[in-house]
Scaffold this active site. Structure first.
Site, PDB file in Angstrom:
ATOM      1  N   SER A  68       3.703   0.429  -0.836  1.00 16.74           N
ATOM      2  CA  SER A  68       2.654   0.630   0.162  1.00 16.74           C
ATOM      3  C   SER A  68       3.291   0.810   1.532  1.00 16.74           C
ATOM      4  O   SER A  68       4.328   0.223   1.820  1.00 16.74           O
ATOM      5  CB  SER A  68       1.708  -0.579   0.170  1.00 16.74           C
ATOM      6  OG  SER A  68       0.619  -0.362   1.030  1.00 16.74           O
ATOM      7  N   ASP A  69       2.665   1.639   2.345  1.00 15.77           N
ATOM      8  CA  ASP A  69       3.122   1.818   3.716  1.00 15.77           C
ATOM      9  C   ASP A  69       1.913   2.134   4.576  1.00 15.77           C
ATOM     10  O   ASP A  69       0.926   2.690   4.092  1.00 15.77           O
ATOM     11  CB  ASP A  69       4.148   2.946   3.818  1.00 15.77           C
ATOM     12  CG  ASP A  69       4.889   2.896   5.141  1.00 15.77           C
ATOM     13  OD1 ASP A  69       5.754   2.003   5.297  1.00 15.77           O
ATOM     14  OD2 ASP A  69       4.587   3.715   6.021  1.00 15.77           O
ATOM     15  N   GLN A  70       1.990   1.776   5.847  1.00 16.73           N
ATOM     16  CA  GLN A  70       0.843   1.938   6.732  1.00 16.73           C
ATOM     17  C   GLN A  70       1.286   2.403   8.114  1.00 16.73           C
ATOM     18  O   GLN A  70       2.317   1.968   8.611  1.00 16.73           O
ATOM     19  CB  GLN A  70       0.109   0.608   6.853  1.00 16.73           C
ATOM     20  CG  GLN A  70      -1.151   0.662   7.686  1.00 16.73           C
ATOM     21  CD  GLN A  70      -1.828  -0.691   7.743  1.00 16.73           C
ATOM     22  OE1 GLN A  70      -1.301  -1.618   8.343  1.00 16.73           O
ATOM     23  NE2 GLN A  70      -2.975  -0.799   7.114  1.00 16.73           N
TER      24      GLN A  70
END
Length: 194
Positions: A68-70
């Site tokens: 996951s990355d944001q």
């Protein structure tokens, strides 16, 4: 049934995944997170989520690996972690009365068969008009120096907003659980069935 790995050392993502009450381990992915010059925010988080998940495949050959990355976007520009109180105040001044969009990339990689699922979840944060004293008090009380956008929605940051818009409130903290549950079910791992 493959075991689950969270490709992250984030305590926030760990806490979110614990909500699903399924067994998992955390491992640090080895990925260069430098944005490419031609990447949109959506493309960036999708690529990094995928790379994080796939970077652990050789260490965990028969696992389901979550990446996951944001990023936080205001006025078309990616807003990073402020790191200083002055930068936090500056970010909050810019956000005041505006909409900040978070894009969270999610990847689930089955290292046993090479199957990859990906998704990008947007989430909009509508900020109230903030006066300078409110911004100063918030930064002093919450110390959001390591949070993209200079706020913690799961804490005192909720006082900064008019409204939140998105499919899954967990997305704002960094891990879209509704989308993840859908991906896990497609891999035969239903969180409701243990």
């Amino acid at each position: 049934m493959p075991k689950l790995i969270l490709a992250s050392t984030s305590p926030w993502r760990r806490a979110l995944l614990e909500k699903l009450q399924i067994s998992f381990e955390c491992a640090a992915p080895e990925v260069d997170e430098t944005p490419r010059s031609d990447e949109s925010p959506r493309q960036l988080v999708l690529r990094l989520a995928q790379e994080k998940a796939q970077s652990l495949a050789s260490r965990y050959p028969d696992h389901l690996i979550i990446g996951s990355d944001q990023v936080c976007v205001l006025d078309g520009e990616i807003t990073g972690k402020p790191l200083t109180e002055e930068n936090a105040r500056l970010q909050l001044r810019k956000a005041s009365g505006n909409i900040v969009t978070f894009y969270t990339g999610l990847a689930l990689f089955n290292s046993a068969n090479g199957h990859l699922q990906t998704e990008v979840e947007p989430f909009d944060v509508h900020f109230r008009h903030l006066c300078e004293a409110e911004i100063d008090n918030y930064v002093r009380k919450e110390h959001p120096l390591h949070c993209a956008g200079s706020f913690k929605s799961e804490g005192f940051g909720i006082t900064l907003f008019e409204r939140l818009e998105g499919r899954d409130p967990n997305t704002l903290v960094g891990l879209p659980l509704i989308a993840l549950c859908q991906m896990l079910r497609r891999e035969g791992k239903n969180p409701l069935m243990g």
